[in-house]
Design an enzyme around this catalytic site. Structure first.
Site, mmCIF file in Angstrom:
data_model
loop_
_atom_site.group_PDB
_atom_site.id
_atom_site.type_symbol
_atom_site.label_atom_id
_atom_site.label_comp_id
_atom_site.label_asym_id
_atom_site.label_seq_id
_atom_site.Cartn_x
_atom_site.Cartn_y
_atom_site.Cartn_z
ATOM 1 N N HIS A 71 -1.007 39.249 87.490
ATOM 2 C CA HIS A 71 0.197 38.557 87.027
ATOM 3 C C HIS A 71 1.124 39.553 86.324
ATOM 4 C CE1 HIS A 71 -2.465 34.975 87.522
ATOM 5 N NE2 HIS A 71 -1.347 34.494 88.018
ATOM 6 N N ARG A 73 4.919 42.265 87.072
ATOM 7 C CA ARG A 73 6.274 42.227 87.646
ATOM 8 C C ARG A 73 6.279 42.412 89.159
ATOM 9 N NH1 ARG A 73 8.466 47.031 83.980
ATOM 10 N NH2 ARG A 73 7.360 45.686 82.523
ATOM 11 N N ALA A 74 5.294 43.126 89.692
ATOM 12 C CA ALA A 74 5.208 43.254 91.150
ATOM 13 C C ALA A 74 4.851 41.909 91.778
ATOM 14 C CB ALA A 74 4.174 44.313 91.534
ATOM 15 N N HIS A 75 3.968 41.151 91.122
ATOM 16 C CA HIS A 75 3.642 39.806 91.606
ATOM 17 C C HIS A 75 4.878 38.922 91.593
ATOM 18 C CE1 HIS A 75 1.851 35.828 91.999
ATOM 19 N NE2 HIS A 75 2.327 35.499 90.807
#
Length: 335
Positions: A71, A73-75
């Site tokens: 969980h 920022r890429a998610h």
């Protein structure tokens, strides 16, 4: 073409790689993708958005994402891209059901949906009397906190990208209502209720009218819809049903789509878009999907470690000494 531009060129496809965007943007995949999609859609001029304040908002929200294995920022960027792919990947959905302001609402919900996620579940927060569980009375504490951060940030002067727009006083309250419903829908405690309602929506509204010019083909269409609702359809049948919907305007299907949805039905549709996008990596190339599942497994194991440290039994699939999700329920998806 820069590395970031190369990754963004795949933003409309199901082979998008958020890990690659994270690397190409030096850890700013969410703000870069969010600005790209909003600007590409023409929403800055259409809704008279303040461009600099939009950038400020995106960076502030991105900064709120913690360095969790899953969980993060890429998610969030991955879910935003999956949302975009769902909305624009089907002509039936985009051309018949979705307005521009609704696309903007979906983008906003996807971007903020896990902001400041601590890497543990709602159940863990409740069991440990975490301050978020206490603040939100044990009711979807994570999702309520994500929403609080979203709108608290928007109402900061330097981040209010609606400021100065002639539509601000009408658009922002409407967006808030839709975004709240979409993000709250990501709480798994709402899953079965929402899925049940959505199945009924498909059965009684979205696919209610079947062309009766050919009795045998009409029967086949009804059977396909029924199986999709009960979960007994094969992947081939679901694919054929989706293809029939996308090709309906060319006269290649006997299924008609009733686009006259009321407000509550539209909200439900967007809630399901959010839920599907939240696990959108299931549709991505196997190596990307494997990476996401491994990241989620590690985050689960970390929660199990915390539970043991608090003299609590490790939750299912969160005990490092036992098989995790890569070896159990997710095995069919990652092999």
């Amino acid at each position: 073409m820069t590395a970031a531009e190369s990754v963004l060129s795949d933003a409309h496809t199901w082979s998008f790689d958020a890990f690659a965007l994270d690397e190409a943007t030096d850890g700013h995949p969410l703000s870069i993708l969010g600005f790209h999609l909003i600007k590409q859609a023409g929403f800055i001029s259409l809704f008279e958005l303040n461009e600099q304040r939009l950038v400020n908002f995106l960076r502030q929200i991105e900064h709120r994402y913690q360095d969790n294995p899953y969980h993060n920022r890429a998610h969030a960027a991955d879910v935003l891209q999956s949302t975009h792919a769902i909305l624009y990947g089907s002509k039936v959905l985009h051309e018949n059901f979705v307005e521009d302001r609704e696309v903007l609402a979906c983008y906003l919900a996807a971007m903020v949906h896990d902001a400041e996620h601590p890497g543990v579940t709602n159940d863990f927060l409740v069991k440990t009397s975490h301050h978020l569980a206490l603040r939100y009375n044990d009711r979807s504490p994570l999702e309520n906190h994500h929403l609080y951060l979203c709108f608290r940030t928007i109402h900061q002067d330097k981040c209010n990208f609606f400021s100065g727009s002639s539509q601000e006083h009408e658009l922002l309250p409407w967006l808030r209502k839709i975004v709240i419903e979409m993000v709250l829908a990501t709480d798994m405690k709402q899953h079965f209720h929402l899925v049940s309602r959505f199945r009924q929506l498909i059965l009684h509204r979205a696919l209610s009218d079947v062309d009766d010019t050919d009795g045998e083909e009409k029967s086949d269409s009804v059977a396909a819809v029924s199986k999709s609702l009960t979960g007994s359809a094969s992947w081939t049948q679901l694919r054929d049903l989706a293809q029939a919907l996308d090709n309906r305007e060319q006269g290649n299907t006997h299924i008609r789509v009733d686009t006259n949805l009321d407000e509550s039905e539209k909200v439900l549709m967007f809630q399901m878009v959010m839920k599907c996008a939240d696990i959108g990596h299931l549709t991505q190339p196997r190596d990307i999907h494997r990476a996401w599942v491994s990241s989620l497994e590690e985050e689960f194991f970390r929660q199990g470690d915390l539970e043991k440290g608090n003299d609590l039994p490790a939750s299912p699939l969160m005990d490092r000494s036992k098989s995790g999700i890569t070896q159990t329920q997710a095995s069919q998806s990652v092999k």
